[in-house]
Design a protein around this motif. Structure first.
Motif, PDB file in Angstrom:
ATOM      1  N   GLU A 250      35.367  29.596  42.273  1.00  0.00           N
ATOM      2  CA  GLU A 250      34.103  29.437  40.956  1.00  0.00           C
ATOM      3  C   GLU A 250      33.658  30.552  40.987  1.00  0.00           C
ATOM      4  N   GLY A 251      33.534  31.414  39.652  1.00  0.00           N
ATOM      5  CA  GLY A 251      32.696  32.589  39.549  1.00  0.00           C
ATOM      6  C   GLY A 251      33.216  33.851  40.349  1.00  0.00           C
ATOM      7  N   THR A 252      34.558  33.965  40.787  1.00  0.00           N
ATOM      8  CA  THR A 252      34.924  35.087  41.376  1.00  0.00           C
ATOM      9  C   THR A 252      36.416  35.524  41.040  1.00  0.00           C
ATOM     10  N   PRO A 253      36.647  36.639  41.126  1.00  0.00           N
ATOM     11  CA  PRO A 253      37.770  37.024  40.534  1.00  0.00           C
ATOM     12  C   PRO A 253      39.231  36.414  40.979  1.00  0.00           C
ATOM     13  N   PHE A 254      39.062  35.495  41.841  1.00  0.00           N
ATOM     14  CA  PHE A 254      40.119  34.585  42.612  1.00  0.00           C
ATOM     15  C   PHE A 254      40.241  33.484  41.838  1.00  0.00           C
ATOM     16  N   ASP A 255      39.472  33.319  40.825  1.00  0.00           N
ATOM     17  CA  ASP A 255      39.680  31.820  39.830  1.00  0.00           C
ATOM     18  C   ASP A 255      40.773  32.112  38.700  1.00  0.00           C
ATOM     19  N   PHE A 256      41.932  31.601  39.112  1.00  0.00           N
ATOM     20  CA  PHE A 256      43.135  31.759  38.128  1.00  0.00           C
ATOM     21  C   PHE A 256      43.405  30.152  37.669  1.00  0.00           C
ATOM     22  N   ARG A 257      42.658  29.344  37.700  1.00  0.00           N
ATOM     23  CA  ARG A 257      42.649  28.228  37.178  1.00  0.00           C
ATOM     24  C   ARG A 257      43.206  27.706  35.782  1.00  0.00           C
ATOM     25  N   LYS A 258      42.462  28.849  34.720  1.00  0.00           N
ATOM     26  CA  LYS A 258      42.716  28.437  33.471  1.00  0.00           C
ATOM     27  C   LYS A 258      43.673  29.556  33.037  1.00  0.00           C
ATOM     28  N   GLY A 259      44.410  30.536  34.076  1.00  0.00           N
ATOM     29  CA  GLY A 259      45.256  31.459  33.493  1.00  0.00           C
ATOM     30  C   GLY A 259      44.545  32.733  32.910  1.00  0.00           C
ATOM     31  N   LYS A 260      44.986  33.884  33.623  1.00  0.00           N
ATOM     32  CA  LYS A 260      44.369  35.126  32.963  1.00  0.00           C
ATOM     33  C   LYS A 260      45.407  36.321  33.468  1.00  0.00           C
ATOM     34  N   PRO A 261      45.410  37.471  32.891  1.00  0.00           N
ATOM     35  CA  PRO A 261      46.200  38.483  33.062  1.00  0.00           C
ATOM     36  C   PRO A 261      45.892  38.962  34.503  1.00  0.00           C
ATOM     37  N   VAL A 262      46.831  39.505  35.242  1.00  0.00           N
ATOM     38  CA  VAL A 262      46.873  39.719  36.451  1.00  0.00           C
ATOM     39  C   VAL A 262      45.664  40.959  36.817  1.00  0.00           C
ATOM     40  N   SER A 263      45.468  41.634  35.791  1.00  0.00           N
ATOM     41  CA  SER A 263      44.721  42.954  35.947  1.00  0.00           C
ATOM     42  C   SER A 263      43.092  42.431  36.044  1.00  0.00           C
ATOM     43  N   VAL A 264      42.771  41.458  35.443  1.00  0.00           N
ATOM     44  CA  VAL A 264      41.588  40.928  35.455  1.00  0.00           C
ATOM     45  C   VAL A 264      40.778  40.762  36.871  1.00  0.00           C
ATOM     46  N   GLY A 265      39.934  41.457  37.113  1.00  0.00           N
ATOM     47  CA  GLY A 265      39.294  41.244  38.441  1.00  0.00           C
ATOM     48  C   GLY A 265      39.945  42.189  39.472  1.00  0.00           C
ATOM     49  N   LEU A 266      41.159  42.609  39.131  1.00  0.00           N
ATOM     50  CA  LEU A 266      41.883  43.382  40.422  1.00  0.00           C
ATOM     51  C   LEU A 266      41.116  44.600  40.896  1.00  0.00           C
ATOM     52  N   ARG A 267      40.308  45.294  40.125  1.00  0.00           N
ATOM     53  CA  ARG A 267      39.593  46.328  40.539  1.00  0.00           C
ATOM     54  C   ARG A 267      38.202  46.077  40.743  1.00  0.00           C
ATOM     55  N   ASP A 268      37.626  44.940  41.048  1.00  0.00           N
ATOM     56  CA  ASP A 268      36.259  44.606  41.081  1.00  0.00           C
ATOM     57  C   ASP A 268      35.657  44.873  42.504  1.00  0.00           C
ATOM     58  N   GLY A 269      35.346  46.107  42.536  1.00  0.00           N
ATOM     59  CA  GLY A 269      34.745  46.843  43.709  1.00  0.00           C
ATOM     60  C   GLY A 269      33.448  46.002  44.483  1.00  0.00           C
ATOM     61  N   ASN A 270      32.740  45.026  43.547  1.00  0.00           N
ATOM     62  CA  ASN A 270      31.692  44.422  43.938  1.00  0.00           C
ATOM     63  C   ASN A 270      32.189  43.178  44.896  1.00  0.00           C
ATOM     64  N   ASP A 271      33.420  42.647  44.664  1.00  0.00           N
ATOM     65  CA  ASP A 271      33.795  41.710  45.465  1.00  0.00           C
ATOM     66  C   ASP A 271      34.500  42.230  46.825  1.00  0.00           C
ATOM     67  N   GLN A 272      33.884  41.999  48.084  1.00  0.00           N
ATOM     68  CA  GLN A 272      34.182  42.633  49.298  1.00  0.00           C
ATOM     69  C   GLN A 272      35.744  42.141  49.598  1.00  0.00           C
ATOM     70  N   GLN A 273      36.082  41.022  49.071  1.00  0.00           N
ATOM     71  CA  GLN A 273      37.529  40.579  49.479  1.00  0.00           C
ATOM     72  C   GLN A 273      38.505  41.376  48.680  1.00  0.00           C
ATOM     73  N   ILE A 274      38.196  41.854  47.235  1.00  0.00           N
ATOM     74  CA  ILE A 274      39.038  42.686  46.524  1.00  0.00           C
ATOM     75  C   ILE A 274      39.076  44.124  47.542  1.00  0.00           C
ATOM     76  N   VAL A 275      38.020  44.501  47.812  1.00  0.00           N
ATOM     77  CA  VAL A 275      37.815  45.593  48.543  1.00  0.00           C
ATOM     78  C   VAL A 275      38.955  45.546  49.744  1.00  0.00           C
ATOM     79  N   TYR A 276      38.853  44.586  50.460  1.00  0.00           N
ATOM     80  CA  TYR A 276      39.695  44.471  51.770  1.00  0.00           C
ATOM     81  C   TYR A 276      40.980  44.358  51.301  1.00  0.00           C
TER      82      TYR A 276
END
Length: 384
Positions: A250-276
């Motif tokens: 919820e509220g993270t780039p990892f929420d794909f429950r409703k469907g979205k393009p893969v690119s959405v959130g892919l480069r969100d450097g504010n999320d440490q998990q995306i950075v890792y």
């Protein structure tokens, strides 16, 4: 060493430019062809399963690898939706798991260690000090035996492999089969069956890399729309080992429950998990959990062509990998240079590093209690 079924590739690409219907004598047809010779002299066979609706799958005995998956778009134009090599020598010299059967353990095990019944086992550490996908000499680089093929209402190919006791540090002699079946509607089912003579851990999957726009398309996989029915995922450390937490999407780039393009959130450097992960390279804990029959784990659609892939599995998790380590050094099908974003993986599985987390689904397999994982790639088209 020569290219695998090079002439067959050329013929298939030309003949299947458009789906014209009619189909073969059977609703689904299975054929086999010589696919080349490995450096140790081993002969590789390619099996093609083809349905009447022009969906087809080609599997190599090397790695029991799903090499090609061809599917028509809304207008009947057929494209191969899998990234892979064209040359058998590349599969052998620079393995990248593309389309391969993964074992003994799909994904990562921390420090390459786990303890079972009080004994600690050490595995090869082939990924930043961790053991990944069997430790570098896993099922993906073995030449499996082709047991049988069959045409009919369902076209089937059965592959088998014996992994001896101590193989890559794992206990127990494991006898496994990978059964690929394509029905007349174009559903490709993969069943992994295995037995062991000692307690062991096992986590098998397929590592296909998809772009539903088509391999080599000018639209990369980041434009594909992804849905994953999971309200939680497993966050990781900087070496991509799960921390043991199950975290809400919820509220993270990892929420794909409703469907979205893969690119959405892919480069969100504010999320440490995306950075890792340098993007997405995480296990999703499916809301359905472990099931007796395959249920939906992910849906991937190219909105332009209308090609849709639905992934169903009996397993409780799916690893979503956004192709972050495709760096332009790999030359794939038709000479295409693969770069970041050209394809994504959706790997149904139990969770990474499960043997070291008591709160994760168990990957233990015992004598007399066979292992089974059933997964399905369902290829369809969406309406305009």
């Amino acid at each position: 060493m020569r290219n695998p079924v090079k002439g067959l590739v050329m013929a298939a690409t030309s003949a299947l430019a458009f789906c014209v219907g009619g189909g073969p004598a059977f609703a689904a047809d299975a054929t086999q062809a010589d696919a080349g010779t490995l450096s140790d002299g081993g002969k590789v066979t390619a099996v093609t399963l083809k349905a009447a609706n022009c969906v087809s799958a080609t599997i190599l005995t090397f790695g029991a690898t799903l090499w090609k998956l061809e599917a028509p778009d809304r207008d009947g134009k057929v494209a191969d939706v899998l990234l892979a090599y064209d040359k058998l020598s590349d599969f052998e010299k620079t393995p990248n798991y593309w389309g391969a059967t993964i074992g003994r353990y799909g994904n990562r095990i921390a420090d390459g260690k786990f303890t079972l019944d009080g004994k600690t086992y050490q595995l090869p550490q082939n990924n930043n000090g961790q053991s990944l996908h069997g430790g570098g000499k896993g099922f993906d680089v073995q030449n499996w035996k082709l047991d049988s093929i069959k045409s009919g209402k369902v076209a089937t190919a059965v592959f088998s492999l014996v992994s001896p006791d101590g193989d890559s540090g794992y206990p127990g002699t494991v006898k496994t089969k990978a059964t690929y079946s394509l029905d007349e509607s174009g559903n490709l089912q993969i069943v992994f069956d295995a037995t062991t003579d000692k307690p062991t851990v096992l986590n098998m999957t397929n590592h296909a890399i998809f772009n539903m726009a088509g391999e080599g398309s000018e639209r990369d996989a980041m434009t594909n729309v992804l849905t994953i029915p999971a309200s939680k995922y497993t966050p990781v450390s900087k070496v991509l080992i799960p921390t043991g937490e199950l975290r809400s999407v919820e509220g993270t780039p990892f929420d794909f429950r409703k469907g979205k393009p893969v690119s959405v959130g892919l480069r969100d450097g504010n999320d440490q998990q995306i950075v890792y992960g340098r993007g997405f390279d995480h296990n999703f804990a499916l809301d359905k959990g472990q099931t007796k029959t395959p249920e939906l784990a992910a849906r991937l659609e190219d909105p332009v062509s209308g090609r849709v892939l639905e992934l169903l599995t009996t397993e409780p998790g799916v690893q979503f990998y956004s192709g972050n380590f495709l760096d332009g050094t790999y030359i794939g099908k038709q000479g295409h240079l693969y770069r970041m974003g050209d394809g994504i993986a959706l790997e149904p599985q139990k969770f990474p590093d499960s043997p070291n987390h008591a709160n994760f689904p168990s990957t233990r397999v015992d004598p007399g209690k066979p292992y089974r994982h059933v997964m399905i790639y369902r290829v369809t088209t969406s309406p305009r």
